[in-house]
Design an enzyme around this catalytic site. Structure first.
Site, mmCIF file in Angstrom:
data_model
loop_
_atom_site.group_PDB
_atom_site.id
_atom_site.type_symbol
_atom_site.label_atom_id
_atom_site.label_comp_id
_atom_site.label_asym_id
_atom_site.label_seq_id
_atom_site.Cartn_x
_atom_site.Cartn_y
_atom_site.Cartn_z
ATOM 1 N N GLU A 45 0.831 -1.200 0.000
ATOM 2 C CA GLU A 45 0.000 0.000 0.000
ATOM 3 C C GLU A 45 0.872 1.259 0.000
ATOM 4 O O GLU A 45 1.882 1.328 0.698
ATOM 5 C CB GLU A 45 -0.871 -0.028 1.258
ATOM 6 C CG GLU A 45 -1.716 1.209 1.509
ATOM 7 C CD GLU A 45 -2.456 1.166 2.849
ATOM 8 O OE1 GLU A 45 -3.416 1.916 3.016
ATOM 9 O OE2 GLU A 45 -2.054 0.368 3.718
ATOM 10 N N LYS A 113 -9.443 2.492 -1.765
ATOM 11 C CA LYS A 113 -9.688 2.029 -0.401
ATOM 12 C C LYS A 113 -11.042 2.533 0.094
ATOM 13 O O LYS A 113 -11.363 3.719 -0.026
ATOM 14 C CB LYS A 113 -8.565 2.527 0.517
ATOM 15 C CG LYS A 113 -8.517 1.885 1.900
ATOM 16 C CD LYS A 113 -7.238 2.330 2.605
ATOM 17 C CE LYS A 113 -7.047 1.673 3.955
ATOM 18 N NZ LYS A 113 -5.763 2.081 4.572
ATOM 19 N N CYS A 149 -5.562 -2.973 2.849
ATOM 20 C CA CYS A 149 -5.290 -2.876 4.287
ATOM 21 C C CYS A 149 -6.562 -3.009 5.121
ATOM 22 O O CYS A 149 -7.109 -4.098 5.255
ATOM 23 C CB CYS A 149 -4.551 -1.572 4.590
ATOM 24 S SG CYS A 149 -3.715 -1.556 6.192
ATOM 25 N N LEU A 291 26.283 9.160 28.437
ATOM 26 C CA LEU A 291 26.361 7.827 29.049
ATOM 27 C C LEU A 291 26.637 8.020 30.533
ATOM 28 O O LEU A 291 27.748 8.388 30.932
ATOM 29 C CB LEU A 291 27.462 7.007 28.380
ATOM 30 C CG LEU A 291 27.509 5.519 28.721
ATOM 31 C CD1 LEU A 291 26.248 4.809 28.244
ATOM 32 C CD2 LEU A 291 28.740 4.863 28.098
#
Length: 552
Positions: A45, A113, A149, A291
């Site tokens: 899609e 769609k 979808c 860190l």
């Protein structure tokens, strides 16, 4: 001989907005399909534009460029096997999420769609017009229905195609990863093949886009819900699938059947892919992070080293008088185990300078959270300076527990371009570190083995902004906090429902208050990999100014 049909599935990663690169990728897939002697090649899609495009798809100049590239792709693909590909189309003022069959140099079929998802990370009703219910198209040997979808979730779309003569269902997808989502996909599609007695192809795209990661994991089902083909999760695959007509109808022949990783590996892979793709698509190849010797920054350093390679990750320790000797040792151990560069930039001198500058205004006032936040913001300033000077993206390291309750300093340790841990609760941070120490995969660019020392995982968490500080001074224990957060955020439970699960009422109310007070921080926070259905940003959208509290 019974009729046969070979469909090549192109599980690939597009780049939003890079129409030329996506068209080239589609042609590469077609070339592979030609070599495989396929009858057709299928892409996901919205592949031509990438997904999700958000409001970019509303820009007239963009849509005109998409139309030009689609027409050119049809011409360029004319001498290869027919191609199925997704893209938007503007017709008579209506914008559709569409799926195209390109054949003989032109667009032969357009499917639009019908069901537009408008939940979680999706806003398709804002962008597109719902297309009509349609039947299948002729693919030569058989007739194919292509529910796009979300359409495949709904009985009426699939039923219309089946009743109109579809012999095979193909479902092009842009389905982003979330934990255990593949079970949902399989169950929904099994329901359709059982109901309509047709084989079904579920093709999903790959790659990271902003906070979302598309994980592939495409599959093919036969009637009865039998798995014929399973493509890998997170890896590109251009794979032929053979269909054969039988007395019972068309059936997929058993092919590649990858075993998908467990949820811990999939979460970790999603964080690695999300970070790596976000950086590369934004033009960065190197990262920098603070860190501290704590577990969160250690895990972010490990994810970055796995995504980019240890040589592309700079770790910076910025000690103050509150930084323990153990934290200095632990940061060095992590950096050395990963093979990352470690720089040390003490903050005592700049902190003293800021204290001197503010002293006349702060005279007579007690030190408090203000002075703690100055330390965090100094570290953010130094890291951003390194980011600017060396072109390294700054990674922020707050986990979902901290992001949820605002246990992070805005313009301080929240500074940065991306946060891999944004949707990972603290209790899962600990377990993910243990998982990474025990597991190594070919896609990891950092060394195997124990890269995060056990004592980093096991020591009490601390921001080390004052003497003998512990996270538990300000927050409930993380196992308690995370259980409450999952109830309030991930499950939308009321305070009363969470208390009924055994939690202290005052603690739940306190956590609720912290969540709502921190909305403005999250609004300004870096994007991060989405792992759940309630990730902060598109999944969960709350007002920054909000005076409602649960009365229970």
């Amino acid at each position: 001989m019974m009729p046969e049909f070979r469909l090549t599935l192109a599980q690939m990663a597009p780049i939003v907005g890079n129409l030329a690169a996506n068209a080239a990728a589609a042609l590469r897939a077609q070339g592979v399909a030609d070599a495989q002697k396929a009858n057709m090649v299928m892409l996901p899609e919205m592949f031509l534009t990438g997904y999700q495009t958000q409001d970019l798809v509303l820009k007239p100049a963009f849509l005109a460029d998409v139309a030009r590239h689609l027409a050119a792709l049809a011409v360029d693909a004319a001498n290869g096997v027919p191609m199925l590909i997704g893209a938007p189309i503007l017709e008579d003022g209506n914008l559709f999420n569409a799926y195209f069959l390109l054949k003989d140099g032109q667009v032969q079929v357009v499917t639009r769609k019908h069901y537009l998802p408008n939940e979680d990370v999706f806003d398709e009703k804002r962008l597109f017009t719902a297309g009509p219910l349609t039947g299948p198209f002729d693919a030569g040997a058989l007739r194919i229905g292509a529910p796009i979808c979300e359409d495949a979730w709904h009985r009426d779309v699939v039923e219309t195609m089946a009743e109109s003569g579809a012999e095979l269902l193909i479902v092009p997808n842009g389905s982003p990863y979330r934990r255990n989502k593949n079970d949902l996909r399989i169950n929904l599609m099994v329901g359709q093949v059982v109901s309509h007695d047709l084989p079904l192809v579920y093709l999903n795209m790959l790659g990271g886009q902003d906070d979302q990661v598309f994980d592939g994991a495409s599959f093919v089902l036969n009637p009865g819900g039998h798995l014929a083909v399973q493509l890998p999760a997170f890896d590109e695959a251009i794979v032929p699938v053979d269909f054969r007509q039988t007395e019972q109808g068309w059936r997929a022949q058993t092919g590649l059947r990858e075993i998908l990783p467990d949820e811990w590996e999939q979460d970790y892979r999603a964080m690695v892919v999300g970070l790596g793709d976000y950086m590369s698509k934004c033009g960065f190849s190197k990262a920098v992070l603070g860190l501290s010797g704590g577990v969160d920054s250690a895990l972010v350093a490990t994810i970055a080293a796995d995504a980019l390679g240890p040589g592309n990750v700079r770790c910076v320790m910025m000690p103050s008088e509150y930084t323990s000797a153990q934290s200095l040792e632990d940061a060095a151990c992590v950096a050395n185990a990963l093979g990352c560069r470690l720089d040390e930039v003490p903050i005592a001198a700049p902190r003293a300078a800021i204290g001197d500058a503010l002293a006349p205004l702060f005279e007579g006032l007690q030190a408090d959270l203000t002075e703690e936040n100055i330390q965090s913001r100094l570290r953010g300033l130094l890291l951003m300076a390194l980011s600017n000077k060396f072109g390294e993206m700054l990674l922020t390291t707050g986990n979902k527990s901290e992001v949820a309750v605002g246990y992070a300093t805005i313009y301080g340790d929240m500074a940065g371009g991306y946060n891999p841990l944004k949707d990972l609760y603290k209790t899962r941070v600990f377990e993910t570190c243990r998982w990474r120490n025990a597991n190594h995969r070919p896609w990891m660019k950092a060394p195997a083995g124990t890269v995060i020392p056990p004592r980093v995982i096991e020591k009490p968490p601390s921001a080390e902004l004052r003497a003998d500080q512990k996270d538990s001074d300000s927050l409930p224990p993380y196992d308690v906090l995370d259980a409450i957060l999952e109830g309030l955020i991930d499950r939308d439970l009321s305070v009363a429902e969470i208390v009924a699960l055994g939690h202290d009422h005052a603690t739940v109310k306190r956590v609720e208050r912290l969540i709502y007070l921190s909305e403005y921080k999250r609004f300004q926070s870096a994007p991060g990999t989405r792992l759940t259905k309630r990730a902060f940003w598109l999944d969960r959208r709350y007002p920054m100014v909000n005076q409602w509290r649960d009365p229970s």
